[in-house]
Design a protein around this motif. Structure first.
Motif, PDB file in Angstrom:
ATOM      1  N   LEU A   5       0.707  -1.157  -0.073  1.00  0.00           N
ATOM      2  CA  LEU A   5      -0.086  -0.060  -0.071  1.00  0.00           C
ATOM      3  C   LEU A   5       0.888   1.091  -0.112  1.00  0.00           C
ATOM      4  CD1 LEU A   5      -2.544  -1.080   2.653  1.00  0.00           C
ATOM      5  CD2 LEU A   5      -2.927  -0.945   0.184  1.00  0.00           C
ATOM      6  N   GLU A   6       0.308   2.423  -0.539  1.00  0.00           N
ATOM      7  CA  GLU A   6       1.122   3.580  -0.453  1.00  0.00           C
ATOM      8  C   GLU A   6       1.305   4.033   1.022  1.00  0.00           C
ATOM      9  OE1 GLU A   6      -2.635   6.791  -0.355  1.00  0.00           O
ATOM     10  OE2 GLU A   6      -1.608   6.332  -2.223  1.00  0.00           O
ATOM     11  N   PRO A   7       2.302   4.589   1.231  1.00  0.00           N
ATOM     12  CA  PRO A   7       3.004   4.801   2.596  1.00  0.00           C
ATOM     13  C   PRO A   7       1.966   5.601   3.563  1.00  0.00           C
ATOM     14  CG  PRO A   7       4.647   5.769   1.067  1.00  0.00           C
ATOM     15  CD  PRO A   7       3.329   5.244   0.328  1.00  0.00           C
ATOM     16  N   LYS A   8       1.056   6.414   3.252  1.00  0.00           N
ATOM     17  CA  LYS A   8       0.274   7.189   4.059  1.00  0.00           C
ATOM     18  C   LYS A   8      -0.868   5.972   4.615  1.00  0.00           C
ATOM     19  CE  LYS A   8      -2.883  11.206   4.536  1.00  0.00           C
ATOM     20  NZ  LYS A   8      -3.453  12.225   3.830  1.00  0.00           N
ATOM     21  N   VAL A   9      -1.398   5.425   3.593  1.00  0.00           N
ATOM     22  CA  VAL A   9      -2.448   4.122   3.749  1.00  0.00           C
ATOM     23  C   VAL A   9      -1.978   2.979   4.940  1.00  0.00           C
ATOM     24  CG1 VAL A   9      -3.952   2.546   2.930  1.00  0.00           C
ATOM     25  CG2 VAL A   9      -3.862   4.668   1.684  1.00  0.00           C
ATOM     26  N   LEU A  10      -0.566   2.583   4.476  1.00  0.00           N
ATOM     27  CA  LEU A  10       0.122   1.562   5.154  1.00  0.00           C
ATOM     28  C   LEU A  10       0.274   2.076   6.687  1.00  0.00           C
ATOM     29  CD1 LEU A  10       1.679  -1.017   5.288  1.00  0.00           C
ATOM     30  CD2 LEU A  10       3.766   0.231   4.338  1.00  0.00           C
ATOM     31  N   HIS A  11       0.711   3.426   6.822  1.00  0.00           N
ATOM     32  CA  HIS A  11       0.613   4.231   8.052  1.00  0.00           C
ATOM     33  C   HIS A  11      -0.411   3.702   9.056  1.00  0.00           C
ATOM     34  CE1 HIS A  11       2.366   6.450  11.511  1.00  0.00           C
ATOM     35  NE2 HIS A  11       1.165   7.025  11.310  1.00  0.00           N
ATOM     36  N   ALA A  12      -1.479   4.132   8.178  1.00  0.00           N
ATOM     37  CA  ALA A  12      -2.927   4.003   8.810  1.00  0.00           C
ATOM     38  C   ALA A  12      -3.229   2.446   9.294  1.00  0.00           C
ATOM     39  CB  ALA A  12      -3.918   4.649   7.820  1.00  0.00           C
ATOM     40  N   VAL A  13      -2.805   1.642   8.623  1.00  0.00           N
ATOM     41  CA  VAL A  13      -2.938   0.186   8.711  1.00  0.00           C
ATOM     42  C   VAL A  13      -2.054  -0.248  10.001  1.00  0.00           C
ATOM     43  CG1 VAL A  13      -2.774  -2.146   7.721  1.00  0.00           C
ATOM     44  CG2 VAL A  13      -3.666  -0.597   6.409  1.00  0.00           C
ATOM     45  N   LYS A  14      -0.878   0.013   9.926  1.00  0.00           N
ATOM     46  CA  LYS A  14       0.083  -0.320  10.767  1.00  0.00           C
ATOM     47  C   LYS A  14      -0.444   0.596  12.406  1.00  0.00           C
ATOM     48  CE  LYS A  14       4.341  -0.852   8.368  1.00  0.00           C
ATOM     49  NZ  LYS A  14       5.605  -0.598   8.254  1.00  0.00           N
ATOM     50  N   SER A  15      -0.980   1.521  12.326  1.00  0.00           N
ATOM     51  CA  SER A  15      -1.702   2.100  13.508  1.00  0.00           C
ATOM     52  C   SER A  15      -2.693   1.383  14.228  1.00  0.00           C
ATOM     53  CB  SER A  15      -2.000   3.559  13.410  1.00  0.00           C
ATOM     54  OG  SER A  15      -3.290   3.615  12.395  1.00  0.00           O
ATOM     55  N   VAL A  16      -3.245   0.149  13.510  1.00  0.00           N
ATOM     56  CA  VAL A  16      -4.425  -0.437  14.227  1.00  0.00           C
ATOM     57  C   VAL A  16      -4.259  -1.907  14.294  1.00  0.00           C
ATOM     58  CG1 VAL A  16      -6.050   1.215  13.370  1.00  0.00           C
ATOM     59  CG2 VAL A  16      -5.687  -0.663  11.774  1.00  0.00           C
ATOM     60  N   ILE A  17      -2.909  -2.362  13.940  1.00  0.00           N
ATOM     61  CA  ILE A  17      -2.639  -3.819  14.143  1.00  0.00           C
ATOM     62  C   ILE A  17      -1.286  -3.950  14.857  1.00  0.00           C
ATOM     63  CG2 ILE A  17      -3.525  -4.528  11.689  1.00  0.00           C
ATOM     64  CD1 ILE A  17      -0.573  -4.445  10.869  1.00  0.00           C
ATOM     65  N   ASP A  18      -1.351  -5.133  15.577  1.00  0.00           N
ATOM     66  CA  ASP A  18      -0.042  -5.435  16.528  1.00  0.00           C
ATOM     67  C   ASP A  18       0.787  -6.293  15.859  1.00  0.00           C
ATOM     68  OD1 ASP A  18      -1.317  -3.647  18.664  1.00  0.00           O
ATOM     69  OD2 ASP A  18      -2.597  -5.265  19.231  1.00  0.00           O
ATOM     70  N   THR A  19       0.401  -7.006  14.668  1.00  0.00           N
ATOM     71  CA  THR A  19       1.072  -8.011  14.262  1.00  0.00           C
ATOM     72  C   THR A  19       1.992  -7.253  13.308  1.00  0.00           C
ATOM     73  OG1 THR A  19      -0.553  -9.765  14.385  1.00  0.00           O
ATOM     74  CG2 THR A  19       1.111 -10.082  12.844  1.00  0.00           C
ATOM     75  N   GLY A  20       3.440  -7.731  13.384  1.00  0.00           N
ATOM     76  CA  GLY A  20       4.399  -7.250  12.388  1.00  0.00           C
ATOM     77  C   GLY A  20       4.140  -7.509  10.824  1.00  0.00           C
ATOM     78  N   LEU A  21       4.576  -6.909   9.761  1.00  0.00           N
ATOM     79  CA  LEU A  21       4.250  -7.199   8.497  1.00  0.00           C
ATOM     80  C   LEU A  21       5.605  -7.476   7.882  1.00  0.00           C
ATOM     81  CD1 LEU A  21       2.057  -3.898   7.389  1.00  0.00           C
ATOM     82  CD2 LEU A  21       1.276  -6.521   8.101  1.00  0.00           C
ATOM     83  N   ALA A  22       5.582  -8.624   6.945  1.00  0.00           N
ATOM     84  CA  ALA A  22       6.732  -9.169   6.538  1.00  0.00           C
ATOM     85  C   ALA A  22       6.971  -8.264   5.117  1.00  0.00           C
ATOM     86  CB  ALA A  22       6.597 -10.548   6.004  1.00  0.00           C
TER      87      ALA A  22
END
Length: 610
Positions: A563-580
């Protein structure tokens, strides 16, 4: 000539060796029709499978035309036909299509003219020509048995083995099948062995082999059965067997068999002299007994005694051309064409696939509204009002939570739905037709051609389902990806569907029944969501061991990472699991696909005949 010398088949039960077939000694000449009878559990089918090579003999020897099959290898697939109790045809196909597919899988024909001739000939031989256009599912029990015979006769086998082909039939149909087998044994010197529980129509057989607890209690003319067992009617034979141990019956038979074998030889000679038994050019009258005393030659003497007394079947100049097995591509195209034909004729399966294809993407769009929201930006200039700054930060945070949660959830929703599609695609694909596959493999079908046809068929389903899921959602409910996110998302949708389809295909190949395969595949899909960590973070100790095996995690993580950085930041703000990383996700999903295909290959090659 088929000869069994002291043949045993032994199994282990509770640490003890049990002979299901025990020291069987019989000789069966060309052009002979023999019934194998006996009470339930006496070893009839086990003996037939031992002759077929499905049960490797534990001791003793099987000889075909003087050749030791235990040492020199089994019979060629084209030389032997095996008609099991179960149906070996697909219900949606017609009689003609079933025989055509069997011919293409077993016989390498020169052209369509030879193919049509071979099909027409076996349909006429088995009395199916008049109903060639009927689907298998509307055939009667007797007609299905005839079809099973027709599908074996396409390769002109010299040895035809039939396992309870008359069971469950009415008396008229039973007699018709026995008469058909009798006629088949009179052509081209074919040996026909028929396992049956019924003692009706014994007069149509050349000889009767009576088994008791895996041992030979009698092998001789059908009209001498009642005399030998000292009973008035053949129905009394089975109760009579129970009066003595199998050892005593076997010992008694070894002492008294000479005159019975002599009668078999005299009847056989009369049949040949009268022209009732037609042997191929060069085949001589082969006696059942090898000496005037009716004793079978010891296994060590087969190379001398038997061959001295029995002339060669054919001279080199008179040998009939060997039937060749078709190549990989012929078998592959035949199987793939048949699979598509079966698919489109199964209306229930077609409607189910269409319903899934249409309804699942619609379900995704119903939950996509929040994914289209905008994420507010913090001001570049610092606000003098602290209250305003806090309000702005809260607005941005709220937008991030709303959009991030929605996008993460929609991606995972698509991933889980495609996992479910993959399970539905292949969970029953091999296990559901295991018996037919094993039978066709016995007849010369290459497991590689079979598996390749399954992969090609399922790949079409995976492409249609995954592309439609991604395109439909993007058209009617696009969510913000940017930076090539949509193309990457499509790739991961294809991979998750492909991975789950391949893994469930492997499960289907390894399981013995379709029910077992379906249940295990359902559990596998059910664990994808909770163990992916996309909804609830797993403990580190659990995540370390489980994450590698969860296809849904890698597809979800790969799509989110693109995802684009802004949307990716939004997703990361609500998940606790690390992304590969995206590359790692691609490699892991490719590994899952490969692991599933390897499991499918192992299961397809493994012998699983029931």
């Amino acid at each position: 000539m088929l000869e069994l010398q002291d043949v045993c088949f032994t199994i282990k039960k509770d640490g003890e060796s049990i002979n299901l077939v025990d020291l069987v000694n019989i000789r069966i000449p060309r052009g002979h029709f023999m019934a194998i009878v006996g009470p339930s559990g006496c070893g009839k089918t086990t003996l037939l499978k031992t002759i077929a090579g499905l049960n490797p003999e534990s001791s003793g020897g099987l000889y075909w035309e003087g050749r030791n099959l235990s040492v020199e290898g089994d019979l060629e697939a084209s030389d032997i036909g095996y008609v099991p109790q179960f149906s070996i045809a697909y219900d949606p196909l017609t009689v003609d299509e079933s025989v055509e597919a069997a011919t293409k899988l077993r016989v390498a024909v020169r052209d369509n003219e030879e193919l049509d001739h071979r099909i027409d000939r076996v349909l006429e031989e088995t009395g199916l020509a008049a109903i060639a256009d009927r689907q298998v599912k509307v055939l009667s029990g007797g007609q299905k048995r005839r079809l099973g015979l027709a599908m074996e006769l396409v390769s002109d086998p010299k040895l035809l083995l039939c396992d309870e082909v008359t069971s469950g039939l009415d008396p008229r149909s039973e007699r018709e099948i026995v008469r058909l087998l009798h006629d088949l044994s009179r052509r081209e010197g074919r040996i026909v062995l028929s396992v049956t529980h019924s003692l009706a129509h014994l007069e149509l057989y050349d000889s009767i082999l009576v088994l008791h607890e895996g041992r030979v209690a009698y092998h001789g003319p059908p009209d001498q059965v009642t005399h030998y067992f000292s009973v008035h009617d053949t129905e009394e034979v089975y109760p009579k067997l129970a009066t003595q141990t199998s050892e005593r019956w076997q010992s008694s038979w070894m002492k008294h068999r000479a005159p019975y074998y002599s009668k078999l030889d005299k009847v056989r000679t009369k049949l040949i002299d009268s022209g009732a038994l037609h042997l191929p050019l060069g085949v001589v009258n082969q006696p059942v007994s090898t000496s005037s005393q009716g004793e079978s030659a010891p296994a060590a003497e087969v190379g001398t005694t038997v061959l001295e007394k029995v002339a060669p079947l054919t001279s080199p100049a008179e040998e009939t051309p060997k039937v060749r097995t078709p190549g990989f591509m012929t078998q592959f195209m035949t199987l793939l064409s048949r699979r598509w034909r079966i698919f489109f004729r199964d209306r229930g399966q077609v409607f189910l696939q269409l319903a899934i294809l249409l309804c699942f993407p619609i379900l995704v769009t119903l939950f996509s509204e929040n994914a289209n929201g905008q994420i507010a930006n913090l001001s570049d200039t610092r606000q003098g009002n602290i209250v305003a700054e806090i309000a702005e930060q809260q607005t941005v945070k709220r937008d991030q939570v709303t959009v991030g949660s929605a996008i993460s959830g929609i991606i995972m929703f698509q991933v889980i739905l495609l996992s479910l599609m993959g399970s539905n695609n292949s969970a029953r694909e091999i296990a559901g037709e295991r018996q037919i596959f094993e039978k066709e493999k016995f007849g010369g079908l290459r497991p590689s051609a079979y598996l390749a046809s399954k992969v090609a068929f399922l790949a079409c389903l995976v492409l249609a389902q995954s592309l439609w899921m991604g395109v439909f959602v993007n058209l009617f409910a696009p969510f913000r990806g940017g930076g090539g996110g949509f193309e990457s998302h499509i790739i991961f949708l294809l991979l998750i569907n492909g991975a789950m389809t391949a893994i469930c295909l492997g499960i289907s190949a390894l399981m013995r029944t379709a029910e077992q395969a379906s249940l295990l595949s359902i559990y596998l899909v059910g664990f994808q969501l909770p163990l992916s960590g996309a909804v609830l973070a797993l403990p580190d100790s659990v995540e370390f061991f489980t994450q590698k095996f969860i296809s849904a995690y890698w597809a979800w993580s790969g799509s989110v990472s693109a995802l684009e950085p802004k949307v990716l930041h939004a997703v990361k703000s609500v998940i606790d699991t690390g992304l590969a990383e995206r590359a790692e996700c691609l490699y892991m999903l490719a590994f899952h696909v490969a692991a599933g295909l390897i499991a499918a290959w192992i299961g397809a090659r493994r012998h699983q005949w029931d």
